[in-house]
Scaffold this motif. Sequence first.
Motif, PDB file in Angstrom:
ATOM      1  N   THR A 107      14.178  41.140   6.390  1.00 31.99           N
ATOM      2  CA  THR A 107      12.640  40.848   5.362  1.00 31.99           C
ATOM      3  C   THR A 107      13.148  40.269   3.954  1.00 31.99           C
ATOM      4  OG1 THR A 107      13.364  43.246   4.221  1.00 31.99           O
ATOM      5  CG2 THR A 107      11.658  42.850   6.043  1.00 31.99           C
ATOM      6  N   LEU A 108      14.447  40.493   3.500  1.00 28.73           N
ATOM      7  CA  LEU A 108      14.744  39.717   2.532  1.00 28.73           C
ATOM      8  C   LEU A 108      15.010  38.142   2.716  1.00 28.73           C
ATOM      9  CD1 LEU A 108      17.660  41.641   0.489  1.00 28.73           C
ATOM     10  CD2 LEU A 108      15.372  40.716  -0.443  1.00 28.73           C
ATOM     11  N   ALA A 109      15.651  37.548   3.848  1.00 36.92           N
ATOM     12  CA  ALA A 109      15.607  36.279   4.292  1.00 36.92           C
ATOM     13  C   ALA A 109      14.554  35.698   4.653  1.00 36.92           C
ATOM     14  CB  ALA A 109      17.056  36.371   5.196  1.00 36.92           C
ATOM     15  N   VAL A 110      13.663  36.687   5.309  1.00 33.17           N
ATOM     16  CA  VAL A 110      12.398  35.811   5.926  1.00 33.17           C
ATOM     17  C   VAL A 110      11.765  35.782   4.734  1.00 33.17           C
ATOM     18  CG1 VAL A 110      10.423  36.253   7.213  1.00 33.17           C
ATOM     19  CG2 VAL A 110      12.392  36.566   8.316  1.00 33.17           C
ATOM     20  N   ARG A 111      11.456  36.486   3.681  1.00 32.22           N
ATOM     21  CA  ARG A 111      10.680  36.322   2.659  1.00 32.22           C
ATOM     22  C   ARG A 111      10.919  34.819   1.821  1.00 32.22           C
ATOM     23  NH1 ARG A 111      11.913  40.590   0.247  1.00 32.22           N
ATOM     24  NH2 ARG A 111       9.933  41.964   0.701  1.00 32.22           N
ATOM     25  N   LEU A 112      12.191  34.906   1.760  1.00 29.21           N
ATOM     26  CA  LEU A 112      12.630  33.502   0.942  1.00 29.21           C
ATOM     27  C   LEU A 112      12.431  32.333   1.667  1.00 29.21           C
ATOM     28  CD1 LEU A 112      14.103  32.306  -1.461  1.00 29.21           C
ATOM     29  CD2 LEU A 112      16.250  32.827  -0.391  1.00 29.21           C
ATOM     30  N   THR A 113      12.944  32.555   2.950  1.00 31.38           N
ATOM     31  CA  THR A 113      12.566  31.381   3.788  1.00 31.38           C
ATOM     32  C   THR A 113      11.075  30.877   4.125  1.00 31.38           C
ATOM     33  OG1 THR A 113      14.499  31.715   4.898  1.00 31.38           O
ATOM     34  CG2 THR A 113      12.957  30.388   5.934  1.00 31.38           C
ATOM     35  N   ALA A 114      10.157  31.815   4.312  1.00 32.45           N
ATOM     36  CA  ALA A 114       8.919  31.566   4.568  1.00 32.45           C
ATOM     37  C   ALA A 114       8.131  31.074   3.265  1.00 32.45           C
ATOM     38  CB  ALA A 114       8.028  32.974   4.820  1.00 32.45           C
ATOM     39  N   ASN A 115       8.370  31.526   2.038  1.00 33.90           N
ATOM     40  CA  ASN A 115       7.746  31.148   0.802  1.00 33.90           C
ATOM     41  C   ASN A 115       8.235  29.519   0.432  1.00 33.90           C
ATOM     42  OD1 ASN A 115       6.186  33.162  -0.783  1.00 33.90           O
ATOM     43  ND2 ASN A 115       7.870  34.234   0.199  1.00 33.90           N
ATOM     44  N   MET A 116       9.481  29.273   0.687  1.00 30.26           N
ATOM     45  CA  MET A 116       9.826  27.954   0.766  1.00 30.26           C
ATOM     46  C   MET A 116       9.321  26.945   1.676  1.00 30.26           C
ATOM     47  SD  MET A 116      11.920  27.739  -1.733  1.00 30.26           S
ATOM     48  CE  MET A 116      10.623  28.959  -2.828  1.00 30.26           C
ATOM     49  N   ILE A 117       9.032  27.386   2.784  1.00 31.07           N
ATOM     50  CA  ILE A 117       8.755  26.500   3.898  1.00 31.07           C
ATOM     51  C   ILE A 117       7.355  26.437   3.617  1.00 31.07           C
ATOM     52  CG2 ILE A 117       7.939  26.497   6.301  1.00 31.07           C
ATOM     53  CD1 ILE A 117      10.707  27.551   7.270  1.00 31.07           C
ATOM     54  N   ALA A 118       6.295  27.453   3.122  1.00 34.18           N
ATOM     55  CA  ALA A 118       5.033  27.095   3.252  1.00 34.18           C
ATOM     56  C   ALA A 118       4.446  26.138   2.132  1.00 34.18           C
ATOM     57  CB  ALA A 118       4.616  28.530   2.841  1.00 34.18           C
ATOM     58  N   GLY A 119       5.190  26.237   1.000  1.00 35.48           N
ATOM     59  CA  GLY A 119       4.855  25.307  -0.164  1.00 35.48           C
ATOM     60  C   GLY A 119       5.227  23.916   0.239  1.00 35.48           C
ATOM     61  N   HIS A 120       6.293  23.495   1.019  1.00 33.10           N
ATOM     62  CA  HIS A 120       6.793  22.433   1.124  1.00 33.10           C
ATOM     63  C   HIS A 120       5.786  21.859   2.519  1.00 33.10           C
ATOM     64  CE1 HIS A 120      10.221  23.461  -1.061  1.00 33.10           C
ATOM     65  NE2 HIS A 120      10.802  22.134  -0.945  1.00 33.10           N
ATOM     66  N   LEU A 121       5.356  22.645   3.293  1.00 35.30           N
ATOM     67  CA  LEU A 121       4.658  22.089   4.441  1.00 35.30           C
ATOM     68  C   LEU A 121       3.381  21.638   3.801  1.00 35.30           C
ATOM     69  CD1 LEU A 121       5.281  24.527   7.335  1.00 35.30           C
ATOM     70  CD2 LEU A 121       5.803  22.095   6.923  1.00 35.30           C
ATOM     71  N   LEU A 122       2.686  22.552   2.815  1.00 39.02           N
ATOM     72  CA  LEU A 122       1.451  22.299   2.389  1.00 39.02           C
ATOM     73  C   LEU A 122       1.545  20.853   1.403  1.00 39.02           C
ATOM     74  CD1 LEU A 122      -1.302  23.174   1.836  1.00 39.02           C
ATOM     75  CD2 LEU A 122      -0.669  24.473  -0.074  1.00 39.02           C
ATOM     76  N   LEU A 123       2.494  20.724   0.801  1.00 36.21           N
ATOM     77  CA  LEU A 123       2.969  19.384  -0.055  1.00 36.21           C
ATOM     78  C   LEU A 123       2.834  18.241   0.963  1.00 36.21           C
ATOM     79  CD1 LEU A 123       5.466  20.435  -2.680  1.00 36.21           C
ATOM     80  CD2 LEU A 123       3.153  19.751  -3.208  1.00 36.21           C
ATOM     81  N   THR A 124       3.450  18.398   2.052  1.00 34.78           N
ATOM     82  CA  THR A 124       3.732  17.446   3.059  1.00 34.78           C
ATOM     83  C   THR A 124       2.266  16.975   3.753  1.00 34.78           C
ATOM     84  OG1 THR A 124       6.239  17.954   3.508  1.00 34.78           O
ATOM     85  CG2 THR A 124       4.780  16.451   5.208  1.00 34.78           C
ATOM     86  N   LEU A 125       1.513  17.956   4.173  1.00 36.66           N
ATOM     87  CA  LEU A 125       0.154  17.748   4.986  1.00 36.66           C
ATOM     88  C   LEU A 125      -0.740  17.050   3.963  1.00 36.66           C
ATOM     89  CD1 LEU A 125      -0.112  21.308   6.554  1.00 36.66           C
ATOM     90  CD2 LEU A 125       0.066  19.079   7.612  1.00 36.66           C
ATOM     91  N   MET A 126      -0.683  17.605   2.721  1.00 29.78           N
ATOM     92  CA  MET A 126      -1.585  16.737   1.544  1.00 29.78           C
ATOM     93  C   MET A 126      -1.159  15.532   1.465  1.00 29.78           C
ATOM     94  SD  MET A 126      -2.232  19.888  -1.053  1.00 29.78           S
ATOM     95  CE  MET A 126      -3.342  18.893  -2.246  1.00 29.78           C
ATOM     96  N   GLY A 127       0.106  14.968   1.297  1.00 26.97           N
ATOM     97  CA  GLY A 127       0.785  13.853   1.166  1.00 26.97           C
ATOM     98  C   GLY A 127       0.559  12.877   2.178  1.00 26.97           C
ATOM     99  N   ASN A 128       0.529  13.484   3.477  1.00 22.84           N
ATOM    100  CA  ASN A 128       0.197  12.533   4.703  1.00 22.84           C
ATOM    101  C   ASN A 128      -1.139  11.954   4.681  1.00 22.84           C
ATOM    102  OD1 ASN A 128       2.694  12.983   5.614  1.00 22.84           O
ATOM    103  ND2 ASN A 128       2.225  14.685   7.015  1.00 22.84           N
ATOM    104  N   VAL A 129      -1.974  12.555   4.199  1.00 21.06           N
ATOM    105  CA  VAL A 129      -3.563  12.210   3.998  1.00 21.06           C
ATOM    106  C   VAL A 129      -3.896  11.255   2.987  1.00 21.06           C
ATOM    107  CG1 VAL A 129      -4.501  14.136   5.333  1.00 21.06           C
ATOM    108  CG2 VAL A 129      -4.571  14.162   2.918  1.00 21.06           C
ATOM    109  N   GLY A 130      -2.854  10.942   2.295  1.00 20.45           N
ATOM    110  CA  GLY A 130      -3.061   9.978   1.256  1.00 20.45           C
ATOM    111  C   GLY A 130      -3.589   8.334   1.604  1.00 20.45           C
ATOM    112  N   PRO A 131      -2.748   7.713   2.522  1.00 18.56           N
ATOM    113  CA  PRO A 131      -3.120   6.533   2.924  1.00 18.56           C
ATOM    114  C   PRO A 131      -4.462   6.381   3.298  1.00 18.56           C
ATOM    115  CG  PRO A 131      -1.002   6.945   3.572  1.00 18.56           C
ATOM    116  CD  PRO A 131      -1.462   8.510   3.173  1.00 18.56           C
ATOM    117  N   SER A 132      -5.043   6.976   3.824  1.00 24.45           N
ATOM    118  CA  SER A 132      -6.480   7.103   4.409  1.00 24.45           C
ATOM    119  C   SER A 132      -7.660   7.339   3.550  1.00 24.45           C
ATOM    120  CB  SER A 132      -6.552   7.859   5.852  1.00 24.45           C
ATOM    121  OG  SER A 132      -6.346   9.283   5.518  1.00 24.45           O
TER     122      SER A 132
END
Length: 226
Positions: free
Chosen positions: A158-183
């Motif tokens: 639970t310690l490991a998954v909590r840290l990993t999941a929180n880091m992945i979630a924010g980075h994925l959201l930033l990437t998804l929002m950035g990919n729609v920029g050119p259009s």
Amino acid sequence: MMTNLFSMFDPSSSINNLSMNWMSNILGMLIIPSSLWLIPSRHYMLWNKIMLNIHKEFKMLIGYKTINKGSTFIFISLMSMIMFNNLMGLFPYIFTSTSHLIMSLTLALPFWLSFMLFGWMNNVKFMFAHLVPQGTPPLLMPFMVCIETISNFIRPGTLAVRLTANMIAGHLLLTLMGNVGPSLTMTLLSLLVIMQILLLMLESAVAIIQSYVFAVLSTLYSSEIN
């Protein structure tokens, strides 16, 4: 073009087929100037004040009577390392090591294993008593032992998954929002940039909070074996 959305967490940076991804863990030795440690500067005084406050809090969590000298600095170092890696992962083209389960589990598992070994070797009666919370009815005691045993075994996960999941979630959201920029049009693009900046500020706060949560939970786990 990324073939997989999660490939952003595994950049292919290598020299002579030698992976350099995990070198991001020691970038602090190159970035932090030696004068920070040798000459009392404003940065040093600010960092020292923050660490002293965290030391007092960890000392209170572990317990004044059972604390060993220097034990809080282990958790302060752990928090500093995780916080540095979390913040470094927000920069472009820098490998986010804490977003990988192997990294966070490598930090959580040795701590949990050492706590368990120390507790069962020195405080066997207390560890057995800890499996049954005070005030549990006799009929529920076998079930509580099973539940407490399972909860103890999944703690490093639970310690490991909590840290990993929180880091992945924010980075994925930033990437998804950035990919729609050119259009997007200029108006929507300006709005997207503002949202990205706000989200980046939120991710900076999450990076600090998650390192603090990881260290505090490790401190609480250590206090249960004394």
